[in-house]
Write a protein that holds these residues in place. Sequence first.
Motif, short mmCIF file in Angstrom:
data_model
loop_
_atom_site.label_atom_id
_atom_site.label_comp_id
_atom_site.label_asym_id
_atom_site.label_seq_id
_atom_site.Cartn_x
_atom_site.Cartn_y
_atom_site.Cartn_z
N UNK A 162 0.83 -1.20 0.00
CA UNK A 162 0.00 0.00 0.00
C UNK A 162 0.87 1.26 0.00
N UNK A 163 1.97 1.22 0.77
CA UNK A 163 2.87 2.37 0.81
C UNK A 163 3.52 2.60 -0.55
N UNK A 164 3.91 1.51 -1.22
CA UNK A 164 4.53 1.63 -2.54
C UNK A 164 3.56 2.23 -3.55
N UNK A 165 2.27 1.95 -3.37
CA UNK A 165 1.24 2.48 -4.27
C UNK A 165 0.77 3.87 -3.85
N UNK A 166 1.33 4.41 -2.77
CA UNK A 166 0.92 5.72 -2.27
C UNK A 166 -0.47 5.71 -1.67
N UNK A 167 -0.89 4.55 -1.17
CA UNK A 167 -2.25 4.38 -0.67
C UNK A 167 -2.27 4.23 0.85
N UNK A 168 -1.51 5.09 1.53
CA UNK A 168 -1.46 5.09 2.99
C UNK A 168 -1.78 6.50 3.48
N UNK A 169 -2.69 6.60 4.43
CA UNK A 169 -2.98 7.88 5.09
C UNK A 169 -1.98 8.05 6.23
N UNK A 170 -1.28 9.15 6.24
CA UNK A 170 -0.26 9.38 7.28
C UNK A 170 -0.70 10.51 8.21
N UNK A 171 -0.57 10.27 9.50
CA UNK A 171 -1.06 11.20 10.53
C UNK A 171 0.05 11.48 11.53
N UNK A 172 0.24 12.75 11.85
CA UNK A 172 1.12 13.15 12.95
C UNK A 172 0.24 13.44 14.15
N UNK A 173 0.52 12.76 15.27
CA UNK A 173 -0.28 12.94 16.48
C UNK A 173 0.61 13.45 17.60
N UNK B 19 -5.60 16.52 28.22
CA UNK B 19 -6.37 17.13 27.14
C UNK B 19 -6.52 16.19 25.95
N UNK B 20 -6.96 16.76 24.83
CA UNK B 20 -7.18 15.98 23.61
C UNK B 20 -5.88 15.77 22.84
N UNK B 21 -5.82 14.67 22.11
CA UNK B 21 -4.69 14.45 21.23
C UNK B 21 -4.81 15.40 20.04
N UNK B 22 -3.68 15.94 19.63
CA UNK B 22 -3.64 16.88 18.49
C UNK B 22 -3.20 16.10 17.24
#
Length: 251
Positions: free
Chosen positions: A221-232, A244-247
Motif C-alpha cells: 500500500x505504501x509503494x502504491x501511495x495508498x497510505x494515510x499518514x497522521x502526525x499525532x 487534554x485531547x490528542x492533536x
Amino acid sequence: MGRFDKLRGGTVVNLVGELARAGFRFEFQKYPNMRNKWKIVITCPAGAKANFATVIGSNEEMVKVADALRMGGKTFLFNLSQAVGRFGETAVLRALRGGQLNHSFRTADGTFNMRNMTLGSTIQLQNKSGHGLDVITKITAPRPPAPRWVAIEVKSRMGNEVPFPRLSAAQQESGYIQGAANRALTGIQRARDAVARDRTIGRSWEDLIGNRREIQEFQQAAAAGDVTSILTKVELDLQGNPVGELITEAW
C-alpha cells in the motif's frame, strides 16, 4: 548546611555543556513556590520521540545527571526520550481502539474521520530499539475508504513548558513510510533466519515475525501511495498520563 544543599553555578554550567555537546537544548528554571527546587527543560533534536522536563532539588542530583550525560551522552538522553514517548504511543493506541482519534482525512472517495472507522490490525512497526513506525493500522470498514492503511507518527511532550519534538528531515521525505516498511521486512527476514539457525544476533525484529504478511500488505500500500499518514501530538503530565485531547494533523 550540607555540601549538596544548594545548586552550584559550576555544576549548572557543566550540565549545559554536556547537553549542548550531545545536541540537546537546555533550559534551567526555578521551580515555582518550592525552595531549592529547579526544573530542567530538555528539547531533543528533530526526530526524537519526546521532549521532557525534570525537577532537581540538590546539587548532588545535578551532579548525577551530569555524570549520566558524560557516561551515556546522546544514547542516555534518547533513551529517556523514548521512554517518555512510549506513554504517548500508549495513549494513541488507546484512542484508536476506543474510536477516539479525531482526525479527518481525504481520499478519492471523499472525506472521512478516524473516529468512524472500524480498524483491523494495529501494529507498532518498531524493532526492539524502538526504530520504525510508531503505529500502523488497517481500516476494514466502512467501504469506502476501506480497505486502507494508516501510518501514525507520535510526538510527545511531558509538561507544557516544552515544545513538541519536530519531525526529522528524513521523516518529512515522501518515501519515508515506504522505506520504513522495507527496512522492517528486511529486519523480520533476518530475524527469521536467526531463529531458524538458533542465533542470538539479528533478532531485533523477532517480535513482528508473526505479523509479516500484514506488514507486506502495508508495504504494498505504501509503494502504491495508498497510505494515510497522521502526525499525532500528545501532552503528558509528569506521571505520563495524557492531558487534554490528542492533536492530529496530516503528516
